[in-house]
Scaffold this motif. Structure first.
Motif, mmCIF file in Angstrom:
data_model
loop_
_atom_site.group_PDB
_atom_site.id
_atom_site.type_symbol
_atom_site.label_atom_id
_atom_site.label_comp_id
_atom_site.label_asym_id
_atom_site.label_seq_id
_atom_site.Cartn_x
_atom_site.Cartn_y
_atom_site.Cartn_z
ATOM 1 N N LEU A 160 44.889 45.584 26.256
ATOM 2 C CA LEU A 160 44.669 46.977 25.827
ATOM 3 C C LEU A 160 43.251 47.174 25.295
ATOM 4 C CD1 LEU A 160 47.981 47.948 23.955
ATOM 5 C CD2 LEU A 160 47.150 48.856 26.145
ATOM 6 N N SER A 161 42.730 46.191 24.545
ATOM 7 C CA SER A 161 41.379 46.349 23.973
ATOM 8 C C SER A 161 40.357 46.526 25.092
ATOM 9 C CB SER A 161 40.953 45.125 23.153
ATOM 10 O OG SER A 161 41.990 44.639 22.395
ATOM 11 N N ARG A 162 40.469 45.694 26.129
ATOM 12 C CA ARG A 162 39.539 45.760 27.264
ATOM 13 C C ARG A 162 39.684 47.098 27.986
ATOM 14 N NH1 ARG A 162 35.496 44.901 27.095
ATOM 15 N NH2 ARG A 162 34.606 45.392 29.083
ATOM 16 N N LEU A 201 45.588 50.730 18.043
ATOM 17 C CA LEU A 201 45.815 50.426 19.459
ATOM 18 C C LEU A 201 46.878 49.356 19.553
ATOM 19 C CD1 LEU A 201 44.969 50.829 22.393
ATOM 20 C CD2 LEU A 201 43.166 49.142 22.061
ATOM 21 N N ARG A 202 48.081 49.786 19.869
ATOM 22 C CA ARG A 202 49.183 48.818 19.969
ATOM 23 C C ARG A 202 49.958 48.993 21.274
ATOM 24 N NH1 ARG A 202 50.988 43.917 18.013
ATOM 25 N NH2 ARG A 202 52.738 43.677 19.407
ATOM 26 N N GLU A 203 50.094 50.259 21.704
ATOM 27 C CA GLU A 203 50.901 50.523 22.886
ATOM 28 C C GLU A 203 50.085 51.333 23.901
ATOM 29 O OE1 GLU A 203 54.850 51.863 22.033
ATOM 30 O OE2 GLU A 203 55.243 50.089 20.809
ATOM 31 N N LEU A 263 51.892 36.316 18.013
ATOM 32 C CA LEU A 263 51.027 35.770 19.055
ATOM 33 C C LEU A 263 51.706 35.861 20.415
ATOM 34 C CD1 LEU A 263 49.814 32.550 17.214
ATOM 35 C CD2 LEU A 263 48.430 34.562 17.745
ATOM 36 N N TYR A 264 50.898 36.122 21.406
ATOM 37 C CA TYR A 264 51.399 36.343 22.758
ATOM 38 C C TYR A 264 52.143 35.111 23.288
ATOM 39 C CZ TYR A 264 51.253 38.369 27.449
ATOM 40 O OH TYR A 264 51.592 38.907 28.670
ATOM 41 N N ASP A 265 51.538 33.948 23.147
ATOM 42 C CA ASP A 265 52.164 32.733 23.709
ATOM 43 C C ASP A 265 53.471 32.401 23.002
ATOM 44 O OD1 ASP A 265 50.138 32.543 25.482
ATOM 45 O OD2 ASP A 265 49.075 30.919 24.468
HETATM 46 C C1 LIG Z 1 45.089 45.049 21.353
HETATM 47 C C2 LIG Z 1 45.840 43.772 21.149
HETATM 48 C C3 LIG Z 1 45.236 42.544 21.419
HETATM 49 C C4 LIG Z 1 45.933 41.346 21.214
HETATM 50 N N1 LIG Z 1 45.309 40.164 21.484
HETATM 51 C C5 LIG Z 1 45.988 39.014 21.346
HETATM 52 C C6 LIG Z 1 45.389 37.765 21.675
HETATM 53 O O1 LIG Z 1 44.219 37.710 22.074
HETATM 54 N N2 LIG Z 1 46.138 36.615 21.530
HETATM 55 C C7 LIG Z 1 47.435 36.655 21.092
HETATM 56 O O2 LIG Z 1 48.088 35.599 20.989
HETATM 57 N N3 LIG Z 1 48.033 37.828 20.758
HETATM 58 C C8 LIG Z 1 47.337 38.989 20.881
HETATM 59 N N4 LIG Z 1 47.953 40.173 20.552
HETATM 60 C C9 LIG Z 1 49.329 40.145 20.046
HETATM 61 C C10 LIG Z 1 50.312 40.037 21.200
HETATM 62 O O3 LIG Z 1 50.059 41.060 22.119
HETATM 63 C C11 LIG Z 1 51.742 40.101 20.666
HETATM 64 O O4 LIG Z 1 51.959 38.969 19.864
HETATM 65 C C12 LIG Z 1 52.767 40.143 21.789
HETATM 66 O O5 LIG Z 1 52.545 41.252 22.629
HETATM 67 C C13 LIG Z 1 54.194 40.199 21.218
HETATM 68 O O6 LIG Z 1 55.086 40.374 22.267
HETATM 69 P P1 LIG Z 1 56.532 41.007 22.031
HETATM 70 O O7 LIG Z 1 57.165 41.072 23.373
HETATM 71 O O8 LIG Z 1 57.207 40.292 20.947
HETATM 72 O O9 LIG Z 1 56.277 42.464 21.464
HETATM 73 P P2 LIG Z 1 55.401 43.654 21.982
HETATM 74 O O10 LIG Z 1 54.431 43.211 23.022
HETATM 75 O O11 LIG Z 1 54.882 44.353 20.795
HETATM 76 O O12 LIG Z 1 56.464 44.584 22.710
HETATM 77 C C14 LIG Z 1 57.451 45.241 22.000
HETATM 78 C C15 LIG Z 1 57.990 46.351 22.843
HETATM 79 O O13 LIG Z 1 59.158 46.897 22.230
HETATM 80 C C16 LIG Z 1 59.105 48.310 22.338
HETATM 81 N N5 LIG Z 1 59.964 48.869 21.297
HETATM 82 C C17 LIG Z 1 59.809 48.795 19.952
HETATM 83 N N6 LIG Z 1 60.821 49.418 19.323
HETATM 84 C C18 LIG Z 1 61.638 49.895 20.287
HETATM 85 C C19 LIG Z 1 62.856 50.638 20.264
HETATM 86 N N7 LIG Z 1 63.444 51.012 19.117
HETATM 87 N N8 LIG Z 1 63.438 50.984 21.438
HETATM 88 C C20 LIG Z 1 62.869 50.624 22.623
HETATM 89 N N9 LIG Z 1 61.698 49.910 22.698
HETATM 90 C C21 LIG Z 1 61.099 49.559 21.547
HETATM 91 C C22 LIG Z 1 57.643 48.626 22.183
HETATM 92 O O14 LIG Z 1 57.345 49.895 22.671
HETATM 93 C C23 LIG Z 1 57.028 47.515 23.034
HETATM 94 O O15 LIG Z 1 57.021 47.858 24.396
HETATM 95 C C24 LIG Z 1 47.272 41.386 20.740
HETATM 96 C C25 LIG Z 1 47.873 42.616 20.469
HETATM 97 C C26 LIG Z 1 47.176 43.796 20.669
HETATM 98 C C27 LIG Z 1 47.861 45.111 20.374
#
Ligand SMILES: Cc1cc2nc3c(=O)[nH]c(=O)nc-3n(C[C@H](O)[C@H](O)[C@H](O)COP(=O)(O)OP(=O)(O)OC[C@H]3O[C@@H](n4cnc5c(N)ncnc54)[C@H](O)[C@@H]3O)c2cc1C
Length: 382
Positions: A44-46, A125-127, A286-288
């Protein structure tokens, strides 16, 4: 078996994909409040600066879900869970039932509780929807952009804003650059390089007291020593797990949705994975970690007992031509540093009392990153 997965991030995606690999007959549905299929959130940042190709941004093309018989219900926000009747209620559309439920609701950006955070022009910037709002704002013209929080995300965002022609100031509370990812020596090395970037100002050790505004619009960031002009304020000051719906359903929550190492919550047949989960007391963000929790959850939703085993997740950053990698513990009984200002390379290794490698920081030349990461003795994340 009917498996419902809430969330459209990487944890949800990995869970769905792995369930289908493991079971041909499971009925799988992903419910996400976002309007687009799961994507690589860190991109998203890019995307704030440039349009990435779909293959780079989306984890899989939309056709993948139909081909793998994974229901993908977009624009569906979960509002309530009834664990007794195993019913899910959404903001729109009809309720649904599940046999097993995975909560992968991720996290949201934390807004420091200071006045002015509700002004127009203050955002995070999250979504994907945030990205659309930010792009519209940048297209309309932004002169001075402020980024509150100088972590990895804040710096990536700063780069994109600079590329979009803004004058950017990053406000960081800590007196050091990237205190979670660098030690003092490495921070000094990187800071020298960042200091050379035109139109970028980094301010450390500052406490934001308020966002200044006029007629409902943000005009600046107020610190103890005065107000710095800003017509766009990006908040990048950490995240909080999305736990509200789970907590309201009586699922035990702390900072995150509490799970054991098998990602089981306190209520039968409900699991949690990714940023929303607090696994044996640890949240990862964290993503991983989210991706690997998604895989583990898939097995356990199908009745196995696979533990989630955390790794020493590394931090990576590539901004303003500076590449950075750090992993493990950034302190030890002794350390070794090699650096070359002319080539912009820096490497520091940390060892424990038994002379085992416990952490490393690499700047500029990352060729040894994977090798060093695999040698690190003690996982430290959490
Ligand atoms: C801009 C940015 C850069 C990042 N860079 C890095 C990086 O370089 N390295 C790294 O390790 N991590 C990074 N992260 C963090 C990483 O993206 C997250 O740790 C990862 O995406 C978490 O994955 P997840 O599936 O748990 O949750 P998320 O990716 O947050 O997904 C959660 C999803 O659930 C949905 N949701 C929430 N509540 C509800 C609901 N009530 N009903 C239906 N849907 C819902 C949300 O809309 C979203 O789609 C970054 C994050 C951001 C925002």
């Amino acid at each position: 078996m009917k498996i419902a997965i809430i969330g459209g991030g990487v944890a949800a995606f990995e869970a769905a994909k792995n369930i289908r690999t493991l079971s041909d007959d499971a009925e799988i549905t992903i419910y996400s409040r976002e309007a687009v299929p799961p994507y690589r959130r860190p991109a998203l940042s890019r995307m704030a600066a440039e349009e990435l190709a779909d293959a780079q941004f989306f984890i899989k093309p939309a056709a993948f879900y139909a081909e793998n018989r994974i229901g993908l219900e977009l624009g569906r926000t979960l509002r309530a869970i009834d664990p007794n009747t195993k019913t899910l209620t959404f903001d729109s559309g009809s309720p649904s039932t599940y046999d097993r439920l995975l909560l992968a609701t991720g996290s949201h950006c934390f807004y420091p509780p200071v006045p002015g955070m509700d002004l127009d022009g203050v955002m995070s910037l999250r979504e994907y929807a945030d990205l659309q709002k930010l792009r519209a704002r940048l297209d309309a013209g932004v002169k001075n952009a402020a980024v509150i929080g100088g972590g990895l995300l804040g710096l990536e965002l700063a780069q994109s804003l600079l590329e979009r022609g803004c004058l950017v100031t990053v406000f960081e509370g800590s007196p050091l650059l990237l205190p979670r990812n660098l030690d003092e020596e490495a921070a000094g090395f990187v800071l020298k390089k960042l200091g050379e970037i035109e139109n970028l100002t980094l301010r450390f050790g500052c406490r934001v007291e308020a966002i200044a505004g006029e007629a409902g619009k943000a005009t600046g960031v107020t610190l103890q020593d005065g107000t710095n002009e800003a017509d766009l304020v990006m908040v990048s000051a950490g995240v909080r797990s999305n736990i509200e719906v789970a907590a309201a359903a009586g699922i035990p929550c702390n900072r995150g949705i509490v799970t054991d190492r098998f990602l089981r919550t306190g209520i039968a047949d409900i699991y949690a994975a990714g940023d929303c989960a607090e696994v044996e007391g640890a949240s990862y963000g964290l993503y991983d970690a989210a991706r690997s929790m998604g895989t583990v959850a898939a097995h356990n939703l199908l009745g196995e007992e696979q533990p989630f085993v955390p790794q020493a997740y590394p931090a990576r950053l590539s901004v303003f031509g500076i590449k950075l990698f750090s992993a493990g513990k950034l302190a030890g009984a002794r350390s070794e540093t090699t650096q070359d200002a002319a080539t912009g390379t820096f490497q520091k290794r940390f060892y424990d009392e038994a002379d085992r490698l416990v952490g490393c920081i690499l700047v500029g030349d990352l060729r040894e990153a994977v090798k060093l990461q695999s040698q690190i003795a003690v996982p430290t994340q959490g």
